[in-house]
Write a protein that holds these residues in place. Sequence first.
Motif, PDB file in Angstrom:
ATOM      1  N   LYS A  75      13.363   1.214   1.046  1.00 21.56           N
ATOM      2  CA  LYS A  75      14.423   2.187   0.768  1.00 21.56           C
ATOM      3  C   LYS A  75      15.749   1.519   0.459  1.00 21.56           C
ATOM      4  O   LYS A  75      16.491   1.952  -0.450  1.00 21.56           O
ATOM      5  CB  LYS A  75      14.572   3.135   1.953  1.00 21.56           C
ATOM      6  N   TRP A  76      16.115   0.469   1.231  1.00 20.93           N
ATOM      7  CA  TRP A  76      17.421  -0.179   1.060  1.00 20.93           C
ATOM      8  C   TRP A  76      17.342  -1.446   0.222  1.00 20.93           C
ATOM      9  O   TRP A  76      18.297  -2.218   0.161  1.00 20.93           O
ATOM     10  CB  TRP A  76      18.004  -0.516   2.432  1.00 20.93           C
ATOM     11  N   ARG A  77      16.225  -1.679  -0.435  1.00 18.78           N
ATOM     12  CA  ARG A  77      16.021  -2.922  -1.186  1.00 18.78           C
ATOM     13  C   ARG A  77      17.091  -3.131  -2.262  1.00 18.78           C
ATOM     14  O   ARG A  77      17.558  -4.252  -2.481  1.00 18.78           O
ATOM     15  CB  ARG A  77      14.627  -2.890  -1.834  1.00 18.78           C
ATOM     16  N   LYS A  78      17.507  -2.063  -2.923  1.00 18.23           N
ATOM     17  CA  LYS A  78      18.449  -2.189  -4.030  1.00 18.23           C
ATOM     18  C   LYS A  78      19.864  -2.533  -3.587  1.00 18.23           C
ATOM     19  O   LYS A  78      20.728  -2.827  -4.411  1.00 18.23           O
ATOM     20  CB  LYS A  78      18.462  -0.891  -4.844  1.00 18.23           C
ATOM     21  N   ASP A  79      20.117  -2.494  -2.266  1.00 19.93           N
ATOM     22  CA  ASP A  79      21.429  -2.899  -1.754  1.00 19.93           C
ATOM     23  C   ASP A  79      21.598  -4.414  -1.778  1.00 19.93           C
ATOM     24  O   ASP A  79      22.710  -4.924  -1.607  1.00 19.93           O
ATOM     25  CB  ASP A  79      21.615  -2.388  -0.319  1.00 19.93           C
ATOM     26  N   PHE A  80      20.501  -5.141  -1.965  1.00 17.18           N
ATOM     27  CA  PHE A  80      20.566  -6.602  -2.061  1.00 17.18           C
ATOM     28  C   PHE A  80      20.852  -7.001  -3.501  1.00 17.18           C
ATOM     29  O   PHE A  80      20.401  -6.352  -4.446  1.00 17.18           O
ATOM     30  CB  PHE A  80      19.230  -7.218  -1.622  1.00 17.18           C
ATOM     31  N   LYS A  81      21.608  -8.082  -3.682  1.00 18.12           N
ATOM     32  CA  LYS A  81      21.923  -8.555  -5.028  1.00 18.12           C
ATOM     33  C   LYS A  81      20.661  -8.943  -5.779  1.00 18.12           C
ATOM     34  O   LYS A  81      20.540  -8.721  -6.986  1.00 18.12           O
ATOM     35  CB  LYS A  81      22.868  -9.760  -4.942  1.00 18.12           C
ATOM     36  N   VAL A  82      19.748  -9.581  -5.067  1.00 21.85           N
ATOM     37  CA  VAL A  82      18.475  -9.987  -5.655  1.00 21.85           C
ATOM     38  C   VAL A  82      17.362  -9.449  -4.770  1.00 21.85           C
ATOM     39  O   VAL A  82      17.400  -9.612  -3.545  1.00 21.85           O
ATOM     40  CB  VAL A  82      18.351 -11.524  -5.750  1.00 21.85           C
ATOM     41  N   SER A  83      16.382  -8.786  -5.373  1.00 26.16           N
ATOM     42  CA  SER A  83      15.272  -8.255  -4.577  1.00 26.16           C
ATOM     43  C   SER A  83      14.057  -8.029  -5.470  1.00 26.16           C
ATOM     44  O   SER A  83      14.157  -8.055  -6.706  1.00 26.16           O
ATOM     45  CB  SER A  83      15.663  -6.942  -3.891  1.00 26.16           C
ATOM     46  N   GLU A  84      12.939  -7.825  -4.843  1.00 27.40           N
ATOM     47  CA  GLU A  84      11.690  -7.515  -5.542  1.00 27.40           C
ATOM     48  C   GLU A  84      10.965  -6.424  -4.774  1.00 27.40           C
ATOM     49  O   GLU A  84      11.180  -6.261  -3.562  1.00 27.40           O
ATOM     50  CB  GLU A  84      10.790  -8.755  -5.627  1.00 27.40           C
ATOM     51  N   PRO A  85      10.100  -5.667  -5.435  1.00 33.37           N
ATOM     52  CA  PRO A  85       9.301  -4.678  -4.705  1.00 33.37           C
ATOM     53  C   PRO A  85       8.464  -5.343  -3.617  1.00 33.37           C
ATOM     54  O   PRO A  85       7.987  -6.475  -3.795  1.00 33.37           O
ATOM     55  CB  PRO A  85       8.413  -4.067  -5.800  1.00 33.37           C
ATOM     56  N   LEU A  86       8.316  -4.677  -2.508  1.00 31.13           N
ATOM     57  CA  LEU A  86       7.537  -5.218  -1.397  1.00 31.13           C
ATOM     58  C   LEU A  86       6.085  -5.397  -1.820  1.00 31.13           C
ATOM     59  O   LEU A  86       5.456  -4.488  -2.351  1.00 31.13           O
ATOM     60  CB  LEU A  86       7.614  -4.270  -0.197  1.00 31.13           C
ATOM     61  N   LYS A  87       5.554  -6.578  -1.598  1.00 24.87           N
ATOM     62  CA  LYS A  87       4.158  -6.861  -1.926  1.00 24.87           C
ATOM     63  C   LYS A  87       3.248  -6.388  -0.797  1.00 24.87           C
ATOM     64  O   LYS A  87       3.630  -6.387   0.374  1.00 24.87           O
ATOM     65  CB  LYS A  87       3.953  -8.355  -2.164  1.00 24.87           C
ATOM     66  N   LYS A  88       2.057  -6.000  -1.181  1.00 24.79           N
ATOM     67  CA  LYS A  88       1.076  -5.554  -0.191  1.00 24.79           C
ATOM     68  C   LYS A  88       0.762  -6.667   0.798  1.00 24.79           C
ATOM     69  O   LYS A  88       0.617  -6.421   2.003  1.00 24.79           O
ATOM     70  CB  LYS A  88      -0.204  -5.101  -0.904  1.00 24.79           C
ATOM     71  N   SER A  89       0.698  -7.902   0.320  1.00 24.84           N
ATOM     72  CA  SER A  89       0.392  -9.039   1.191  1.00 24.84           C
ATOM     73  C   SER A  89       1.502  -9.256   2.218  1.00 24.84           C
ATOM     74  O   SER A  89       1.229  -9.578   3.382  1.00 24.84           O
ATOM     75  CB  SER A  89       0.196 -10.307   0.363  1.00 24.84           C
ATOM     76  N   GLU A  90       2.766  -9.070   1.793  1.00 22.18           N
ATOM     77  CA  GLU A  90       3.891  -9.241   2.709  1.00 22.18           C
ATOM     78  C   GLU A  90       3.860  -8.190   3.813  1.00 22.18           C
ATOM     79  O   GLU A  90       4.045  -8.505   4.998  1.00 22.18           O
ATOM     80  CB  GLU A  90       5.208  -9.173   1.939  1.00 22.18           C
ATOM     81  N   ALA A  91       3.621  -6.940   3.438  1.00 20.10           N
ATOM     82  CA  ALA A  91       3.535  -5.864   4.432  1.00 20.10           C
ATOM     83  C   ALA A  91       2.379  -6.121   5.399  1.00 20.10           C
ATOM     84  O   ALA A  91       2.508  -5.896   6.609  1.00 20.10           O
ATOM     85  CB  ALA A  91       3.344  -4.515   3.734  1.00 20.10           C
ATOM     86  N   THR A  92       1.267  -6.624   4.883  1.00 22.09           N
ATOM     87  CA  THR A  92       0.106  -6.915   5.732  1.00 22.09           C
ATOM     88  C   THR A  92       0.427  -8.008   6.731  1.00 22.09           C
ATOM     89  O   THR A  92       0.109  -7.895   7.922  1.00 22.09           O
ATOM     90  CB  THR A  92      -1.096  -7.338   4.864  1.00 22.09           C
ATOM     91  N   TYR A  93       1.057  -9.089   6.262  1.00 21.93           N
ATOM     92  CA  TYR A  93       1.429 -10.184   7.157  1.00 21.93           C
ATOM     93  C   TYR A  93       2.396  -9.702   8.241  1.00 21.93           C
ATOM     94  O   TYR A  93       2.275 -10.087   9.411  1.00 21.93           O
ATOM     95  CB  TYR A  93       2.068 -11.337   6.376  1.00 21.93           C
ATOM     96  N   PHE A  94       3.366  -8.860   7.846  1.00 19.33           N
ATOM     97  CA  PHE A  94       4.331  -8.395   8.841  1.00 19.33           C
ATOM     98  C   PHE A  94       3.650  -7.522   9.890  1.00 19.33           C
ATOM     99  O   PHE A  94       3.911  -7.670  11.092  1.00 19.33           O
ATOM    100  CB  PHE A  94       5.467  -7.613   8.180  1.00 19.33           C
ATOM    101  N   LEU A  95       2.800  -6.611   9.460  1.00 19.33           N
ATOM    102  CA  LEU A  95       2.093  -5.750  10.409  1.00 19.33           C
ATOM    103  C   LEU A  95       1.200  -6.581  11.327  1.00 19.33           C
ATOM    104  O   LEU A  95       1.099  -6.298  12.533  1.00 19.33           O
ATOM    105  CB  LEU A  95       1.264  -4.702   9.660  1.00 19.33           C
ATOM    106  N   LEU A  96       0.582  -7.622  10.779  1.00 21.02           N
ATOM    107  CA  LEU A  96      -0.217  -8.525  11.619  1.00 21.02           C
ATOM    108  C   LEU A  96       0.653  -9.265  12.618  1.00 21.02           C
ATOM    109  O   LEU A  96       0.233  -9.522  13.758  1.00 21.02           O
ATOM    110  CB  LEU A  96      -0.976  -9.524  10.735  1.00 21.02           C
ATOM    111  N   SER A  97       1.883  -9.609  12.213  1.00 19.49           N
ATOM    112  CA  SER A  97       2.799 -10.290  13.140  1.00 19.49           C
ATOM    113  C   SER A  97       3.188  -9.379  14.297  1.00 19.49           C
ATOM    114  O   SER A  97       3.258  -9.811  15.450  1.00 19.49           O
ATOM    115  CB  SER A  97       4.049 -10.780  12.404  1.00 19.49           C
ATOM    116  N   MET A  98       3.420  -8.103  14.008  1.00 19.43           N
ATOM    117  CA  MET A  98       3.765  -7.154  15.060  1.00 19.43           C
ATOM    118  C   MET A  98       2.570  -6.912  15.993  1.00 19.43           C
ATOM    119  O   MET A  98       2.729  -6.809  17.215  1.00 19.43           O
ATOM    120  CB  MET A  98       4.225  -5.830  14.457  1.00 19.43           C
ATOM    121  N   LEU A  99       1.390  -6.843  15.416  1.00 17.95           N
ATOM    122  CA  LEU A  99       0.177  -6.672  16.219  1.00 17.95           C
ATOM    123  C   LEU A  99      -0.044  -7.895  17.111  1.00 17.95           C
ATOM    124  O   LEU A  99      -0.359  -7.755  18.303  1.00 17.95           O
ATOM    125  CB  LEU A  99      -1.032  -6.462  15.299  1.00 17.95           C
TER     126      LEU A  99
END
Length: 310
Positions: free
Chosen positions: A33-57
């Motif tokens: 949602k807030w990605r566009k507030d950064f000067k440089v950004s990219e759409p969230l990758k599925k692999s990145e979301a998976t790694y983060f959820l695995l880190s929380m688990l």
Amino acid sequence: MPLSIFGFQALWSPYLIGVIIFLTVVYFLVTVKWRKDFKVSEPLKKSEATYFLLSMLTLYIVIGSPIDLLSHILFTMHMVQMAFLLLLLPILLIKGIPWWIWRVVVNAPGVRMVFKIFTQPVVAVFLFAMMFSLYHIPAIFDTIKLDQTFHGIFTFILFLSAFLMTWPIINQNIEGQRQMKSLYKIAYIISNAVLITPACALIIFAGQPLFATYYDGDTWLKAMELCVPTSTLSGLNLTGPDLFFPGFLTVVGDQQAGGVLMKIIQEIIFGVILWKVFRQWWKDEHSSNEDEITQNALKDFQALKQSQQH
């Protein structure tokens, strides 16, 4: 004796569940949602979301599930907990958070200098080995286990050292960050494995119990206050950790098994990273050789064509 006597809070850490849900919500707000507030950004990758959820688990499993309670009863489980907390969780976090967020974090005032100094390979590898070894010196270990504040501070510093140790081999080509060549990464990974071996070896080959928080009843009961409410402990008639696993392991056997498991898990995690780094190095080497061969062949062909025209 069943672990259920310690109650739901000690077994499942409901407050940590709330923290993890909060962190996950913030993560997706920032990366989507807030990605566009950064000067440089990219759409969230599925692999990145998976790694983060695995880190929380992983975070919940190692410090919020019954594994955390067991780590205060069995030294074996303590070492398993440390292995996943220090060796796996940093990898998942680094790969789970997009590079453009890390770019902002590592270049922030005050953070930039810390990263510049403490992610230098020699500094990072020795810092982690030193912190890990200090943590498992019996006198220091028992002191940390008996004080909530000391335990929290030292565990955080130890985790931070593990994160800084992992950064040089996992970071995502962020501008301004040191990039290690593949062969250097291989040497770095092997050095990491070697430098924590003495601490594990001392634990594995010790002929007597080292940690009072796992063999002395009174000290153990005091250490249990880190994960079990005092009000719950006061209502229980406990004499020591052997009540829960009578005859399962001797104190020394438990200690030795913990050291062995720590090394096994470390070798597996580092082995996977080593294989990936080696595969990337092999791919880069062969790719560069193929490009060079193609360019040389093209030059030879052009030279031959020009000679034929003349």
